[in-house]
Design a protein around this motif. Structure first.
Motif, mmCIF file in Angstrom:
data_model
loop_
_atom_site.group_PDB
_atom_site.id
_atom_site.type_symbol
_atom_site.label_atom_id
_atom_site.label_comp_id
_atom_site.label_asym_id
_atom_site.label_seq_id
_atom_site.Cartn_x
_atom_site.Cartn_y
_atom_site.Cartn_z
ATOM 1 N N ASN A 98 28.856 52.510 32.753
ATOM 2 C CA ASN A 98 30.061 51.715 32.493
ATOM 3 C C ASN A 98 29.636 50.288 32.160
ATOM 4 O OD1 ASN A 98 32.490 50.367 32.423
ATOM 5 N ND2 ASN A 98 33.271 51.264 34.324
ATOM 6 N N GLN A 99 29.713 49.938 30.876
ATOM 7 C CA GLN A 99 29.253 48.616 30.440
ATOM 8 C C GLN A 99 30.158 47.500 30.941
ATOM 9 O OE1 GLN A 99 28.586 48.496 26.226
ATOM 10 N NE2 GLN A 99 27.308 50.349 26.220
ATOM 11 N N ASN A 100 31.388 47.834 31.352
ATOM 12 C CA ASN A 100 32.293 46.819 31.888
ATOM 13 C C ASN A 100 32.075 46.587 33.380
ATOM 14 O OD1 ASN A 100 33.765 46.282 29.464
ATOM 15 N ND2 ASN A 100 34.762 48.268 29.715
ATOM 16 N N LYS A 101 31.198 47.379 33.985
ATOM 17 C CA LYS A 101 30.962 47.260 35.422
ATOM 18 C C LYS A 101 29.464 47.428 35.681
ATOM 19 C CE LYS A 101 33.677 48.358 39.475
ATOM 20 N NZ LYS A 101 34.890 49.026 39.954
ATOM 21 N N PRO A 102 28.674 46.408 35.356
ATOM 22 C CA PRO A 102 27.217 46.554 35.418
ATOM 23 C C PRO A 102 26.587 46.103 36.742
ATOM 24 C CG PRO A 102 27.761 44.531 34.272
ATOM 25 C CD PRO A 102 29.070 45.142 34.697
ATOM 26 N N TYR A 103 27.438 45.723 37.749
ATOM 27 C CA TYR A 103 26.885 45.113 38.956
ATOM 28 C C TYR A 103 27.197 45.923 40.219
ATOM 29 C CZ TYR A 103 26.999 40.919 35.951
ATOM 30 O OH TYR A 103 26.840 40.021 34.922
ATOM 31 N N LEU A 104 26.422 45.624 41.253
ATOM 32 C CA LEU A 104 26.778 45.934 42.637
ATOM 33 C C LEU A 104 27.304 44.648 43.258
ATOM 34 C CD1 LEU A 104 23.631 47.960 43.819
ATOM 35 C CD2 LEU A 104 25.847 48.897 43.136
ATOM 36 N N PHE A 105 28.378 44.761 44.025
ATOM 37 C CA PHE A 105 28.932 43.595 44.721
ATOM 38 C C PHE A 105 28.669 43.783 46.212
ATOM 39 C CE2 PHE A 105 32.653 41.733 46.999
ATOM 40 C CZ PHE A 105 32.336 40.413 46.793
ATOM 41 N N VAL A 106 27.862 42.910 46.796
ATOM 42 C CA VAL A 106 27.404 43.070 48.177
ATOM 43 C C VAL A 106 28.234 42.180 49.100
ATOM 44 C CG1 VAL A 106 25.413 43.041 49.722
ATOM 45 C CG2 VAL A 106 25.079 43.415 47.262
ATOM 46 N N ARG A 107 28.853 42.810 50.084
ATOM 47 C CA ARG A 107 29.644 42.084 51.081
ATOM 48 C C ARG A 107 29.159 42.485 52.468
ATOM 49 N NH1 ARG A 107 36.133 41.797 50.823
ATOM 50 N NH2 ARG A 107 35.540 40.196 49.299
ATOM 51 N N ALA A 108 29.105 41.520 53.367
ATOM 52 C CA ALA A 108 28.672 41.770 54.745
ATOM 53 C C ALA A 108 29.852 41.615 55.698
ATOM 54 C CB ALA A 108 27.557 40.802 55.132
ATOM 55 N N PHE A 109 29.968 42.554 56.660
ATOM 56 C CA PHE A 109 30.985 42.516 57.701
ATOM 57 C C PHE A 109 30.312 42.493 59.063
ATOM 58 C CE2 PHE A 109 34.297 44.845 54.948
ATOM 59 C CZ PHE A 109 34.993 43.678 54.700
ATOM 60 N N ASN A 110 30.984 41.873 60.041
ATOM 61 C CA ASN A 110 30.584 42.130 61.425
ATOM 62 C C ASN A 110 31.201 43.457 61.855
ATOM 63 O OD1 ASN A 110 33.249 41.395 61.684
ATOM 64 N ND2 ASN A 110 32.917 40.017 63.427
ATOM 65 N N SER A 111 30.962 43.874 63.088
ATOM 66 C CA SER A 111 31.420 45.202 63.515
ATOM 67 C C SER A 111 32.936 45.345 63.437
ATOM 68 C CB SER A 111 30.945 45.482 64.944
ATOM 69 O OG SER A 111 31.414 44.471 65.831
ATOM 70 N N SER A 112 33.683 44.243 63.677
ATOM 71 C CA SER A 112 35.146 44.315 63.613
ATOM 72 C C SER A 112 35.634 44.542 62.188
ATOM 73 C CB SER A 112 35.765 43.029 64.169
ATOM 74 O OG SER A 112 35.456 42.853 65.519
ATOM 75 N N GLY A 113 34.858 44.095 61.205
ATOM 76 C CA GLY A 113 35.286 44.231 59.820
ATOM 77 C C GLY A 113 35.445 45.672 59.391
ATOM 78 N N PHE A 114 34.540 46.528 59.863
ATOM 79 C CA PHE A 114 34.623 47.935 59.486
ATOM 80 C C PHE A 114 35.822 48.626 60.143
ATOM 81 C CE2 PHE A 114 30.102 46.880 58.963
ATOM 82 C CZ PHE A 114 29.923 47.273 57.643
ATOM 83 N N ASP A 115 36.318 48.042 61.252
ATOM 84 C CA ASP A 115 37.485 48.613 61.930
ATOM 85 C C ASP A 115 38.790 48.078 61.364
ATOM 86 O OD1 ASP A 115 35.811 50.028 63.653
ATOM 87 O OD2 ASP A 115 35.709 48.352 65.075
ATOM 88 N N GLN A 116 38.833 46.780 61.059
ATOM 89 C CA GLN A 116 40.085 46.130 60.675
ATOM 90 C C GLN A 116 40.403 46.253 59.193
ATOM 91 O OE1 GLN A 116 40.932 45.759 64.205
ATOM 92 N NE2 GLN A 116 42.301 44.486 63.010
ATOM 93 N N PHE A 117 39.383 46.397 58.361
ATOM 94 C CA PHE A 117 39.629 46.546 56.932
ATOM 95 C C PHE A 117 39.658 48.036 56.563
ATOM 96 C CE2 PHE A 117 38.666 42.093 56.716
ATOM 97 C CZ PHE A 117 39.354 41.652 55.591
ATOM 98 N N PRO A 118 40.434 48.386 55.533
ATOM 99 C CA PRO A 118 40.550 49.804 55.146
ATOM 100 C C PRO A 118 39.293 50.293 54.430
ATOM 101 C CG PRO A 118 41.831 48.438 53.652
ATOM 102 C CD PRO A 118 41.307 47.532 54.720
ATOM 103 N N VAL A 119 38.291 50.648 55.222
ATOM 104 C CA VAL A 119 37.044 51.176 54.675
ATOM 105 C C VAL A 119 36.909 52.617 55.167
ATOM 106 C CG1 VAL A 119 34.552 50.896 54.519
ATOM 107 C CG2 VAL A 119 36.014 48.876 54.775
ATOM 108 N N GLU A 120 37.016 53.572 54.236
ATOM 109 C CA GLU A 120 36.981 54.986 54.594
ATOM 110 C C GLU A 120 35.575 55.537 54.368
ATOM 111 O OE1 GLU A 120 39.389 56.684 55.961
ATOM 112 O OE2 GLU A 120 40.829 55.014 55.902
ATOM 113 N N LEU A 121 34.959 55.998 55.441
ATOM 114 C CA LEU A 121 33.615 56.570 55.359
ATOM 115 C C LEU A 121 33.715 58.021 54.894
ATOM 116 C CD1 LEU A 121 30.664 55.685 56.093
ATOM 117 C CD2 LEU A 121 30.999 56.907 58.251
ATOM 118 N N SER A 122 33.069 58.330 53.778
ATOM 119 C CA SER A 122 33.107 59.704 53.267
ATOM 120 C C SER A 122 31.887 60.515 53.679
ATOM 121 C CB SER A 122 33.215 59.682 51.731
ATOM 122 O OG SER A 122 32.131 58.984 51.155
ATOM 123 N N GLU A 123 30.788 59.833 54.018
ATOM 124 C CA GLU A 123 29.575 60.538 54.419
ATOM 125 C C GLU A 123 28.645 59.558 55.135
ATOM 126 O OE1 GLU A 123 25.963 63.229 52.397
ATOM 127 O OE2 GLU A 123 27.494 62.268 51.136
#
Length: 866
Positions: A98-123
């Motif tokens: 996908n030439q319109n999406k050539p990057y990875l966007f890296v974001r860091a969370f503390n442990s609460s971030g994975f609980d409070q934000f809608p992040v669905e673990l698929s594997e």
């Protein structure tokens, strides 16, 4: 318990039918008040949970805080939880398809971030250290780059910066990839090399913009690295969400020198908290008006039962007075009756309201899940405060309903009560009827009218019930239509899922791109438009509502007595133009005449006024079909219009084709044929027009991916599906419950009228028996009752409709603070009401008469009570 109260209870037991009717009426009223209060809390709870599910839970965001500021935020007594987030930057994704999406966007969370934000673990699992990472499934699905759990990922992380601007400020995920035909207009400034171990995969986050140039990947934050130089964003979940959240956050930021902070206004709004005092005031006004309508309806329902009870018990109260009962004791007797009925009805009514709203939710939730694709369902939310408020409102309603008849009962003298002359006044003047009544409707109508005048109190109760029912129905239905119109104004023009801008001057390539975009299998409807910009000078007599006011306030805005307007000219292809012309009543042949150019002009627009923070519907220009407008270039340097072209108005409309956005108070919107449009290109758009393609799709996300897979630098894609879907879901939910409320109001009103009329007629059994005993035939009796029905209906409409119009205008006046549009009567609802009133009154009369006809004349003449 004193003797008067014991007699009251005995009277209630002996008149079981009337007591049961009164209790049922109070139960219905209490249930309605409880259900409405519960519905409000439950609906807000749904919106809160749905927003948290999709966007995450936080109330205040403090941006770029250091370790000292973070400590202050965590120590604040209003803080319940702190989520730390840091955008580490972008890294190139090798071999992305996908030439319109050539990057990875890296974001860091503390442990609460994975609980409070809608992040669905698929594997796999979430990262637990700063050298671990989870990747988005979207990388494999869209970029076709594949990784496995346990793989080592080494990337150069940096910032995106524009290359054609002097500013070196980094740009983030909200900015799509900047590129032109010549290549990228941005560059990646690498800052650090990072190595991660892949611990799992997540679903594409809902908070990642569809146009974002980077695939979201998440790592764990090393909180020990936070200092004066390494700053993070702190998302705060408040302990208690109150109106003071705005002042508290401002104070905390000032005390700790935090420069940037913002609020999660959408989520706070679902808690009933907003920093817009005007909005809060409007919400209070509307809520107060609706609650007042409910209480008035409830008082009317219960009051009728007590008023009929007092009328029936007048002889009983007179007998009490004759043996020494004081006015206070008689009044307390009725109030005690209300207390007993309330004691029985209050818990039953509140339980019935909760069970009723719970059952409604059970049915509605399946609709929400299937039709609206909501992840959360409605649940019954009950709080001690809700129970207390419902109980207080219900008790006040019962007290008011019983107090008025109680005062009347206290004033009845013993002789009047025993003779039962309090409600019947036999003076010549009071029972005099117009002669025209007998001429038009016969002697039966005259007898009916005299009976109504003799028993004025009883017929007034019936008319009052009808009036309240009319006001309730029209007020709620008008509020519903106003709400729908307000939302429609805020969404006007957004009737599509995807908007594609084509930046290509080569006509052949442009047509190829358009054909490819509109041929995707998920695309159900498309509309391609080109547009150019011009100006028009409009004379004072043709100015719209807003510009006319401005010209009067500041005449310097005029140029030779004319007001300068912007003009957006759109072209439609032949098929689209023919359909649009048929909708607005224009002649397609006139629109294709290049010699005498003509177009369809939009004369009514809706727009958001940022100064007053309201949506406005306004007439933009005063013209008639067949008139003309003059398009021109306007040289702001010389102040002279150039290259003028007269355009005939083929039709005036407030309708817009798919994709066209409503204009503003100084903007004209004109639709012309492709031939006419192309003949103006050299004059008004020498650099070429702007081409836009608007799509409706059965799967907007898949269509967006298909367009991105074309890898064309000439296309810019904007997906409006997500936002519009949320707005439509909310409107559907609101409509479901408001229409449900209308059904409830209507059912209660009908029950109220049936109860009032049937009970009133039952109290007149002796009167009817007397008329029959002196020779009134069944046909004449029916004719008399038909006239009474007609009289009730006309009288109720004469009072009910003007009062309803006044209430509707008050609602419109309140809503005008948020959305500006002209007041108009709901003619269809008025017609429904007129028909319904006569149908309900007639049905009530027929029901009551069917019982009366079965009564024996002798028994009825001897009967004292029901």
């Amino acid at each position: 318990m004193n003797i008067v109260n014991r007699l009251t209870i005995r009277h209630l037991k002996e008149n079981k039918k009337r007591t049961s009717v009164t209790i049922v009426g109070v139960i219905i009223s209490v249930a309605m008040i409880t259900a409405v209060a519960t519905l409000s809390l439950s609906f807000m709870d749904l919106l809160q949970r749905e927003h948290i599910k999709n966007e995450g839970e936080w109330h205040v965001l403090y941006k770029g805080v250091n370790d000292e500021q973070l400590s202050a935020v965590e120590a604040d007594e209003q803080t319940e939880k702190v989520i730390l987030s840091e955008d580490l930057g972008y890294a190139e994704l090798d071999n992305s398809r996908n030439q319109n999406k050539p990057y990875l966007f890296v974001r860091a969370f503390n442990s609460s971030g994975f609980d409070q934000f809608p992040v669905e673990l698929s594997e796999g699992r979430f990262p637990e250290a700063s050298d671990e990472i989870v990747l988005s499934d979207h990388i494999a699905d869209n970029a076709q780059v594949y990784y496995e759990i346990g793989d080592e990922l080494t990337i150069d992380v940096g910032e995106r910066q524009l290359t054609n601007e002097e500013s070196s400020e980094a740009i983030g995920q909200s900015y799509s990839l900047r590129k032109t035909d010549q290549g990228l207009e941005e560059e990646l400034i690498k800052t650090a090399e990072e190595s991660y171990t892949i611990t799992g995969f997540i679903e594409r986050p809902t908070w990642e913009p569809v146009w974002a140039p980077g695939y979201t990947v998440l790592t764990a934050m090393d909180e020990e690295t936070i200092d004066g130089n390494n700053r993070v964003d702190a998302y705060v979940v408040m302990d208690k969400v109150t109106r003071s959240v705005y002042d508290d956050a401002q104070q905390l930021a000032d005390d700790n020198h935090i420069a940037l902070f913002e609020f999660n206004n959408e989520l706070l709004r679902y808690y009933g908290v907003t920093n817009s005092d005007g909005l809060v005031q409007r919400l209070y006004y509307i809520s107060g008006l609706i609650i007042a309508v409910i209480i008035v309806g409830s008082v009317a329902l219960i009051y009728n039962a007590f008023a009929i009870s007092v009328s029936e018990r007048s002889r009983h109260l007179g007998m009490l007075a004759s043996v020494g009962a004081t006015r206070r004791q008689k009044m307390n007797s009725v109030l005690f009756e209300g207390a007993v009925i309330g004691l029985i009805s209050l818990p039953v009514g509140m339980l019935a309201g909760l069970l009723g709203i719970g059952t409604t939710f059970w049915f509605i939730n399946s609709l929400l899940e299937s039709a609206l694709d909501l992840t959360e369902g409605l649940r019954v939310v009950v709080t001690p405060m809700l129970i207390l408020i419902s109980a207080v409102i219900s008790l006040v309603t019962i007290f008011i309903s019983a107090y008025l008849p109680a005062r009347k009962a206290s004033k009845i003298s013993a002789i009047e009560a025993i003779r039962q002359t309090a409600d019947v006044k036999l003076t010549k003047k009071k029972v005099k009827t117009p002669k025209i009544v007998r001429k038009l409707f016969g002697i039966e109508a005259e007898v009916a009218l005299k009976n109504l005048k003799r028993n004025k109190r009883r017929y007034q109760i019936t008319v009052f019930s009808l009036v309240i029912s009319i006001v309730l129905f029209l007020s709620v239905s008008f509020f519903t239509s106003s709400l729908e119109r307000s939302v429609a104004l805020s969404q006007q023009g957004v009737t599509y899922d995807i908007e594609v801008y084509i930046n290509e001057s080569n006509r052949d390539i442009e047509e190829q791109l358009t054909a490819s975009i509109t041929s995707f299998p998920e695309v159900t409807e498309s509309n391609t438009m080109q547009w150019l910009s011009a100006h028009s000078l409009v004379t004072e007599e043709n100015l719209g509502e807003m510009t006319e006011e401005w010209a009067e306030e500041d005449p310097s805005m005029l140029y030779d007595g004319k007001f300068p307007y912007n003009a957006d000219v759109y072209s439609l292809d032949d098929e689209a133009l023919a359909e649009y012309a048929a909708e607005v009543g224009a002649d397609p042949a006139v629109l294709h005449n290049e010699t005498v150019p003509a177009g369809i002009l939009v004369d009514m627009v809706s727009y958001y006024d940022y100064e007053s923070e309201v949506y406005v519907e306004s007439q933009v220009i005063k013209k008639e079909t067949g008139n003309s407008i003059t398009l021109s270039h306007f040289d702001w340097g010389t102040g002279e219009p150039t290259e003028e072209t007269d355009v005939t108005i083929a039709a005036l409309t407030d309708q817009l084709p798919m994709g066209a956005n409503s204009g503003h108070e100084t903007g004209l919107i004109l639709f012309v044929s492709e031939d006419v449009f192309n003949s103006w290109l050299d004059t008004y758009a020498p650099g070429g027009p702007q081409t836009e393609v608007y799509l409706r799709s059965s799967d907007p996300l898949k269509t967006e991916e298909d367009i991105n897979d074309m890898n064309s630098a000439h296309l810019s894609v904007y997906n409006l599906y997500r936002h519009r879907q949320q707005e439509e879901q909310m409107m559907t939910i609101i409509s479901v419950f408001i229409y449900g409320f209308i059904v409830l109001i209507t059912a209660i009103s009908i029950a109220n009228i049936f109860n009032t009329i049937s009970t009133s007629l039952s109290l007149r059994k002796r009167e009817f028996a007397m008329l029959k005993s002196v020779g009134m035939a069944p046909g004449a009796f029916t004719k008399m009752m038909n006239f009474e029905s007609l009289f009730y209906g006309i009288k109720a409409l004469l009072y009910g409709i003007p009062i309803s119009i006044a209430v509707m205008y008050m609602m419109h006046h309140i809503l005008m603070d948020a959305v500006r549009y002209s007041f108009s009567l709901p003619w269809l609802e008025l017609l429904y009401v007129i028909i319904a009133v006569f149908v309900i009154v007639s049905a009530s009369m027929m029901y009551a008469m069917s019982k009366i006809k079965k009564e024996n004349i002798i028994d009825s003449l001897k009967q004292e009570n029901i």
